[in-house]
Design a protein around this motif. Structure first.
Motif, PDB file in Angstrom:
ATOM      1  N   ARG A  82       1.055  -5.964   3.777  1.00 26.20           N
ATOM      2  CA  ARG A  82       1.892  -7.121   4.144  1.00 26.20           C
ATOM      3  C   ARG A  82       2.466  -6.967   5.544  1.00 26.20           C
ATOM      4  N   ALA A  83       2.813  -5.743   5.934  1.00 24.42           N
ATOM      5  CA  ALA A  83       3.452  -5.513   7.234  1.00 24.42           C
ATOM      6  C   ALA A  83       2.465  -5.544   8.390  1.00 24.42           C
ATOM      7  N   THR A  84       1.218  -5.092   8.149  1.00 29.15           N
ATOM      8  CA  THR A  84       0.271  -4.946   9.252  1.00 29.15           C
ATOM      9  C   THR A  84      -0.945  -5.856   9.152  1.00 29.15           C
ATOM     10  N   GLY A  85      -1.266  -6.300   7.933  1.00 28.01           N
ATOM     11  CA  GLY A  85      -2.484  -7.077   7.734  1.00 28.01           C
ATOM     12  C   GLY A  85      -3.745  -6.222   7.743  1.00 28.01           C
ATOM     13  N   GLU A  86      -3.595  -4.915   7.792  1.00 30.32           N
ATOM     14  CA  GLU A  86      -4.746  -4.006   7.837  1.00 30.32           C
ATOM     15  C   GLU A  86      -5.198  -3.661   6.420  1.00 30.32           C
ATOM     16  N   ASP A  87      -6.112  -4.476   5.908  1.00 28.58           N
ATOM     17  CA  ASP A  87      -6.590  -4.303   4.537  1.00 28.58           C
ATOM     18  C   ASP A  87      -7.268  -2.959   4.313  1.00 28.58           C
ATOM     19  N   ASP A  88      -8.052  -2.504   5.290  1.00 27.34           N
ATOM     20  CA  ASP A  88      -8.791  -1.261   5.100  1.00 27.34           C
ATOM     21  C   ASP A  88      -7.866  -0.060   4.933  1.00 27.34           C
ATOM     22  N   VAL A  89      -6.801   0.009   5.715  1.00 27.82           N
ATOM     23  CA  VAL A  89      -5.860   1.124   5.591  1.00 27.82           C
ATOM     24  C   VAL A  89      -5.083   1.003   4.288  1.00 27.82           C
ATOM     25  N   ALA A  90      -4.693  -0.211   3.915  1.00 25.42           N
ATOM     26  CA  ALA A  90      -3.981  -0.430   2.657  1.00 25.42           C
ATOM     27  C   ALA A  90      -4.842   0.003   1.475  1.00 25.42           C
ATOM     28  N   GLU A  91      -6.117  -0.324   1.515  1.00 23.90           N
ATOM     29  CA  GLU A  91      -7.035   0.098   0.442  1.00 23.90           C
ATOM     30  C   GLU A  91      -7.152   1.614   0.393  1.00 23.90           C
ATOM     31  N   TRP A  92      -7.190   2.269   1.547  1.00 21.46           N
ATOM     32  CA  TRP A  92      -7.249   3.729   1.599  1.00 21.46           C
ATOM     33  C   TRP A  92      -5.999   4.347   0.956  1.00 21.46           C
ATOM     34  N   ILE A  93      -4.824   3.765   1.231  1.00 27.07           N
ATOM     35  CA  ILE A  93      -3.582   4.266   0.628  1.00 27.07           C
ATOM     36  C   ILE A  93      -3.644   4.113  -0.888  1.00 27.07           C
ATOM     37  N   GLU A  94      -4.140   2.987  -1.356  1.00 25.73           N
ATOM     38  CA  GLU A  94      -4.250   2.769  -2.794  1.00 25.73           C
ATOM     39  C   GLU A  94      -5.271   3.711  -3.429  1.00 25.73           C
ATOM     40  N   GLN A  95      -6.352   4.015  -2.722  1.00 29.60           N
ATOM     41  CA  GLN A  95      -7.320   4.996  -3.223  1.00 29.60           C
ATOM     42  C   GLN A  95      -6.680   6.380  -3.317  1.00 29.60           C
ATOM     43  N   MET A  96      -5.872   6.725  -2.314  1.00 26.08           N
ATOM     44  CA  MET A  96      -5.167   7.997  -2.342  1.00 26.08           C
ATOM     45  C   MET A  96      -4.228   8.050  -3.553  1.00 26.08           C
ATOM     46  N   ALA A  97      -3.584   6.928  -3.848  1.00 31.52           N
ATOM     47  CA  ALA A  97      -2.700   6.865  -5.015  1.00 31.52           C
ATOM     48  C   ALA A  97      -3.478   7.126  -6.296  1.00 31.52           C
ATOM     49  N   GLU A  98      -4.682   6.573  -6.379  1.00 32.41           N
ATOM     50  CA  GLU A  98      -5.505   6.801  -7.572  1.00 32.41           C
ATOM     51  C   GLU A  98      -5.953   8.260  -7.662  1.00 32.41           C
ATOM     52  N   GLU A  99      -6.301   8.855  -6.528  1.00 35.16           N
ATOM     53  CA  GLU A  99      -6.641  10.282  -6.525  1.00 35.16           C
ATOM     54  C   GLU A  99      -5.439  11.126  -6.956  1.00 35.16           C
ATOM     55  N   PHE A 100      -4.256  10.753  -6.498  1.00 31.17           N
ATOM     56  CA  PHE A 100      -3.041  11.445  -6.915  1.00 31.17           C
ATOM     57  C   PHE A 100      -2.880  11.357  -8.432  1.00 31.17           C
ATOM     58  N   ALA A 101      -3.112  10.176  -8.987  1.00 30.58           N
ATOM     59  CA  ALA A 101      -2.965   9.987 -10.433  1.00 30.58           C
ATOM     60  C   ALA A 101      -3.915  10.888 -11.205  1.00 30.58           C
ATOM     61  N   ILE A 102      -5.116  11.060 -10.690  1.00 29.27           N
ATOM     62  CA  ILE A 102      -6.090  11.942 -11.352  1.00 29.27           C
ATOM     63  C   ILE A 102      -5.678  13.405 -11.197  1.00 29.27           C
ATOM     64  N   LYS A 103      -5.357  13.824  -9.982  1.00 27.57           N
ATOM     65  CA  LYS A 103      -4.993  15.216  -9.726  1.00 27.57           C
ATOM     66  C   LYS A 103      -3.712  15.627 -10.446  1.00 27.57           C
ATOM     67  N   SER A 104      -2.785  14.700 -10.600  1.00 24.56           N
ATOM     68  CA  SER A 104      -1.520  15.016 -11.264  1.00 24.56           C
ATOM     69  C   SER A 104      -1.587  14.803 -12.772  1.00 24.56           C
ATOM     70  N   ALA A 105      -2.775  14.468 -13.270  1.00 24.12           N
ATOM     71  CA  ALA A 105      -3.032  14.288 -14.701  1.00 24.12           C
ATOM     72  C   ALA A 105      -2.274  13.103 -15.303  1.00 24.12           C
ATOM     73  N   ILE A 106      -1.971  12.124 -14.477  1.00 19.98           N
ATOM     74  CA  ILE A 106      -1.409  10.878 -15.007  1.00 19.98           C
ATOM     75  C   ILE A 106      -2.534  10.043 -15.587  1.00 19.98           C
ATOM     76  N   LYS A 107      -3.667  10.039 -14.869  1.00 22.57           N
ATOM     77  CA  LYS A 107      -4.851   9.267 -15.240  1.00 22.57           C
ATOM     78  C   LYS A 107      -6.020  10.211 -15.381  1.00 22.57           C
ATOM     79  N   MET A 108      -6.789   9.977 -16.378  1.00 21.40           N
ATOM     80  CA  MET A 108      -7.978  10.828 -16.576  1.00 21.40           C
ATOM     81  C   MET A 108      -9.226  10.044 -16.278  1.00 21.40           C
TER      82      MET A 108
END
Length: 108
Positions: A82-108
């Motif tokens: 919303r702040a930058t309009g940079e969809d590609d970077v926003a998607e990368w941040i969301e992918q990192m969040a999903e990797e965090f969820a897997i590594k932290s055993a929130i999501k399998m």
């Protein structure tokens, strides 16, 4: 100019460790809402750096802290988009969040 307030009250034990945290938001109709953790970031324009406060009670379960962090990462992606309009970077941040969820055993 109109003003409003958001306040956070922290009760500390004898060792200065948070025991209880409540917050109030006048415009949101929130009064003395209990919470186990909070993170606040503010931008220091002069120093060009983010300043932050993050506190949690000694009763905050580790599994909930992991979920809290995951949700913060997800919201950072949408805020960045919303702040930058940079969809590609926003998607990368969301992918990192999903990797965090897997590594932290929130999501399998």
């Amino acid at each position: 100019m109109r003003k409003t307030q958001i306040t956070i009250d922290v009760e500390l034990d004898e060792n200065h460790v948070p025991e209880n945290i409540t917050w109030n938001a006048e415009d949101g109709g929130i009064q003395k809402q209990d919470t186990k953790a909070f993170m606040i970031s503010v931008w220091d324009e002069k120093a060009k750096e983010a300043l932050r406060i993050d506190l949690w009670t000694k009763e905050m379960p580790v599994d909930q802290m992991k979920m809290f962090m995951h949700q913060i990462f997800v919201s950072m992606g949408s805020t960045y988009q919303r702040a930058t309009g940079e969809d590609d970077v926003a998607e990368w941040i969301e992918q990192m969040a999903e990797e965090f969820a897997i590594k932290s055993a929130i999501k399998m």
